[in-house]
Design a protein around this motif. Structure first.
Motif, PDB file in Angstrom:
ATOM      1  N   GLN A 134      76.591  14.195  73.221  1.00  0.00           N
ATOM      2  CA  GLN A 134      75.661  14.384  72.104  1.00  0.00           C
ATOM      3  C   GLN A 134      76.388  14.173  70.774  1.00  0.00           C
ATOM      4  O   GLN A 134      75.839  13.553  69.856  1.00  0.00           O
ATOM      5  CB  GLN A 134      75.041  15.785  72.170  1.00  0.00           C
ATOM      6  N   ILE A 135      77.599  14.666  70.675  1.00  0.00           N
ATOM      7  CA  ILE A 135      78.404  14.463  69.457  1.00  0.00           C
ATOM      8  C   ILE A 135      78.593  12.971  69.206  1.00  0.00           C
ATOM      9  O   ILE A 135      78.438  12.497  68.077  1.00  0.00           O
ATOM     10  CB  ILE A 135      79.774  15.178  69.568  1.00  0.00           C
ATOM     11  N   GLN A 136      78.909  12.232  70.253  1.00  0.00           N
ATOM     12  CA  GLN A 136      79.128  10.795  70.101  1.00  0.00           C
ATOM     13  C   GLN A 136      77.862  10.086  69.619  1.00  0.00           C
ATOM     14  O   GLN A 136      77.922   9.219  68.744  1.00  0.00           O
ATOM     15  CB  GLN A 136      79.606  10.188  71.418  1.00  0.00           C
ATOM     16  N   LEU A 137      76.711  10.459  70.181  1.00  0.00           N
ATOM     17  CA  LEU A 137      75.449   9.851  69.757  1.00  0.00           C
ATOM     18  C   LEU A 137      75.136  10.176  68.299  1.00  0.00           C
ATOM     19  O   LEU A 137      74.741   9.299  67.524  1.00  0.00           O
ATOM     20  CB  LEU A 137      74.301  10.331  70.649  1.00  0.00           C
ATOM     21  N   ILE A 138      75.322  11.429  67.932  1.00  0.00           N
ATOM     22  CA  ILE A 138      75.035  11.842  66.558  1.00  0.00           C
ATOM     23  C   ILE A 138      76.008  11.170  65.590  1.00  0.00           C
ATOM     24  O   ILE A 138      75.607  10.764  64.490  1.00  0.00           O
ATOM     25  CB  ILE A 138      75.079  13.384  66.424  1.00  0.00           C
ATOM     26  N   CYS A 139      77.253  11.019  65.993  1.00  0.00           N
ATOM     27  CA  CYS A 139      78.233  10.337  65.135  1.00  0.00           C
ATOM     28  C   CYS A 139      77.822   8.886  64.882  1.00  0.00           C
ATOM     29  O   CYS A 139      77.990   8.375  63.764  1.00  0.00           O
ATOM     30  CB  CYS A 139      79.628  10.404  65.740  1.00  0.00           C
ATOM     31  N   THR A 140      77.283   8.234  65.888  1.00  0.00           N
ATOM     32  CA  THR A 140      76.791   6.867  65.709  1.00  0.00           C
ATOM     33  C   THR A 140      75.633   6.851  64.715  1.00  0.00           C
ATOM     34  O   THR A 140      75.583   5.993  63.826  1.00  0.00           O
ATOM     35  CB  THR A 140      76.354   6.264  67.063  1.00  0.00           C
ATOM     36  N   GLU A 141      74.720   7.816  64.845  1.00  0.00           N
ATOM     37  CA  GLU A 141      73.615   7.926  63.891  1.00  0.00           C
ATOM     38  C   GLU A 141      74.143   8.186  62.484  1.00  0.00           C
ATOM     39  O   GLU A 141      73.659   7.594  61.509  1.00  0.00           O
ATOM     40  CB  GLU A 141      72.670   9.057  64.296  1.00  0.00           C
ATOM     41  N   GLU A 191      75.581  17.859  63.716  1.00  0.00           N
ATOM     42  CA  GLU A 191      74.130  17.891  63.511  1.00  0.00           C
ATOM     43  C   GLU A 191      73.807  18.163  62.040  1.00  0.00           C
ATOM     44  O   GLU A 191      72.906  17.549  61.472  1.00  0.00           O
ATOM     45  CB  GLU A 191      73.494  18.952  64.398  1.00  0.00           C
ATOM     46  N   GLN A 192      74.553  19.085  61.420  1.00  0.00           N
ATOM     47  CA  GLN A 192      74.340  19.379  60.003  1.00  0.00           C
ATOM     48  C   GLN A 192      74.642  18.160  59.138  1.00  0.00           C
ATOM     49  O   GLN A 192      73.906  17.871  58.187  1.00  0.00           O
ATOM     50  CB  GLN A 192      75.209  20.552  59.556  1.00  0.00           C
ATOM     51  N   LEU A 193      75.713  17.441  59.462  1.00  0.00           N
ATOM     52  CA  LEU A 193      76.053  16.231  58.712  1.00  0.00           C
ATOM     53  C   LEU A 193      74.956  15.189  58.851  1.00  0.00           C
ATOM     54  O   LEU A 193      74.570  14.543  57.865  1.00  0.00           O
ATOM     55  CB  LEU A 193      77.400  15.673  59.175  1.00  0.00           C
ATOM     56  N   ASN A 194      74.438  15.036  60.052  1.00  0.00           N
ATOM     57  CA  ASN A 194      73.353  14.090  60.277  1.00  0.00           C
ATOM     58  C   ASN A 194      72.134  14.465  59.434  1.00  0.00           C
ATOM     59  O   ASN A 194      71.506  13.596  58.811  1.00  0.00           O
ATOM     60  CB  ASN A 194      72.994  14.041  61.766  1.00  0.00           C
ATOM     61  N   GLN A 237      73.838   2.839  55.506  1.00  0.00           N
ATOM     62  CA  GLN A 237      72.579   2.540  54.815  1.00  0.00           C
ATOM     63  C   GLN A 237      72.551   3.221  53.446  1.00  0.00           C
ATOM     64  O   GLN A 237      72.148   2.614  52.447  1.00  0.00           O
ATOM     65  CB  GLN A 237      71.382   3.006  55.643  1.00  0.00           C
ATOM     66  N   ASN A 238      72.972   4.487  53.406  1.00  0.00           N
ATOM     67  CA  ASN A 238      72.981   5.215  52.145  1.00  0.00           C
ATOM     68  C   ASN A 238      73.955   4.577  51.154  1.00  0.00           C
ATOM     69  O   ASN A 238      73.666   4.471  49.965  1.00  0.00           O
ATOM     70  CB  ASN A 238      73.327   6.686  52.364  1.00  0.00           C
ATOM     71  N   GLY A 239      75.103   4.166  51.647  1.00  0.00           N
ATOM     72  CA  GLY A 239      76.085   3.504  50.784  1.00  0.00           C
ATOM     73  C   GLY A 239      75.531   2.224  50.192  1.00  0.00           C
ATOM     74  O   GLY A 239      75.724   1.940  49.001  1.00  0.00           O
ATOM     75  N   ALA A 240      74.808   1.457  51.001  1.00  0.00           N
ATOM     76  CA  ALA A 240      74.192   0.217  50.505  1.00  0.00           C
ATOM     77  C   ALA A 240      73.128   0.543  49.451  1.00  0.00           C
ATOM     78  O   ALA A 240      73.026  -0.150  48.430  1.00  0.00           O
ATOM     79  CB  ALA A 240      73.589  -0.572  51.662  1.00  0.00           C
ATOM     80  N   SER A 241      72.365   1.596  49.677  1.00  0.00           N
ATOM     81  CA  SER A 241      71.342   1.997  48.705  1.00  0.00           C
ATOM     82  C   SER A 241      71.980   2.435  47.393  1.00  0.00           C
ATOM     83  O   SER A 241      71.495   2.088  46.314  1.00  0.00           O
ATOM     84  CB  SER A 241      70.486   3.139  49.261  1.00  0.00           C
ATOM     85  N   ILE A 242      73.053   3.192  47.489  1.00  0.00           N
ATOM     86  CA  ILE A 242      73.752   3.648  46.280  1.00  0.00           C
ATOM     87  C   ILE A 242      74.326   2.457  45.523  1.00  0.00           C
ATOM     88  O   ILE A 242      74.243   2.382  44.297  1.00  0.00           O
ATOM     89  CB  ILE A 242      74.846   4.681  46.640  1.00  0.00           C
ATOM     90  N   LYS A 249      77.054   7.397  61.241  1.00  0.00           N
ATOM     91  CA  LYS A 249      77.701   6.178  60.736  1.00  0.00           C
ATOM     92  C   LYS A 249      76.655   5.219  60.193  1.00  0.00           C
ATOM     93  O   LYS A 249      76.804   4.683  59.093  1.00  0.00           O
ATOM     94  CB  LYS A 249      78.515   5.522  61.845  1.00  0.00           C
ATOM     95  N   ASN A 250      75.580   5.029  60.946  1.00  0.00           N
ATOM     96  CA  ASN A 250      74.526   4.117  60.503  1.00  0.00           C
ATOM     97  C   ASN A 250      73.851   4.612  59.226  1.00  0.00           C
ATOM     98  O   ASN A 250      73.634   3.839  58.293  1.00  0.00           O
ATOM     99  CB  ASN A 250      73.493   3.911  61.616  1.00  0.00           C
ATOM    100  N   LEU A 251      73.528   5.906  59.192  1.00  0.00           N
ATOM    101  CA  LEU A 251      72.907   6.475  57.993  1.00  0.00           C
ATOM    102  C   LEU A 251      73.839   6.370  56.790  1.00  0.00           C
ATOM    103  O   LEU A 251      73.397   6.036  55.689  1.00  0.00           O
ATOM    104  CB  LEU A 251      72.544   7.949  58.231  1.00  0.00           C
TER     105      LEU A 251
END
Length: 137
Positions: A103-110, A21-24, A117-122, A112-114
């Motif tokens: 819940q961990i699996q769902l957050i991990c998917t989020e 959750e903190q990583l997300n 997206q952040n990598g593409a922005s950088i 990964k997506n974030l």
């Protein structure tokens, strides 16, 4: 044997959920920084925070892998599912822990997506900076 490892596994999963959750949140904060006028310092702080969280998650993951190994289970989703099934079969209450794992699996998917997206922005910011430097030259 699962009776001996279950309490440790439950605690590990709670800790992993908290750190995930903190990583997300950190990745969402990084996305906000990237949408505004990011500075190298703000991105460096964000990157350092991410690295620290990932390092702590990897450490907890290693402990969980050891639990699966004690139970002679593979380190994959099938092994984790089997671990939960074994715990249920011996009468341990697994519903909260299974829900935490989902819940961990769902957050991990989020995450990964974030992160993608952040990598593409950088990368886009880096390209713009390079072009600006080329123009100045």
């Amino acid at each position: 044997m699962i009776e001996k490892t279950w309490a440790i596994a439950e605690k590990l999963i709670i800790d992993i959920l908290f750190l995930t959750e903190q990583l997300n949140q950190q990745l969402a904060q990084e996305a906000d920084i990237l949408k505004s006028a990011p500075t190298a310092g703000s991105l460096d702080v964000s990157s350092a925070n991410k690295k620290q969280l990932v390092s702590r998650l990897e450490e907890l993951n290693q402990h969980f892998i050891q639990i699966l190994a004690i139970e002679k289970l593979p380190n994959d989703q099938a092994g984790i599912n089997e671990y939960f099934q074994r715990a249920t079969l011996v009468g341990l209450s697994t519903s909260e822990t299974v829900n935490n794992w989902k819940q961990i699996q769902l957050i991990c998917t989020e995450c990964k997506n974030l992160n993608e997206q952040n990598g593409a922005s950088i990368e886009l910011l880096s390209l713009h900076a390079k072009r600006s430097l080329d123009i100045l030259k």
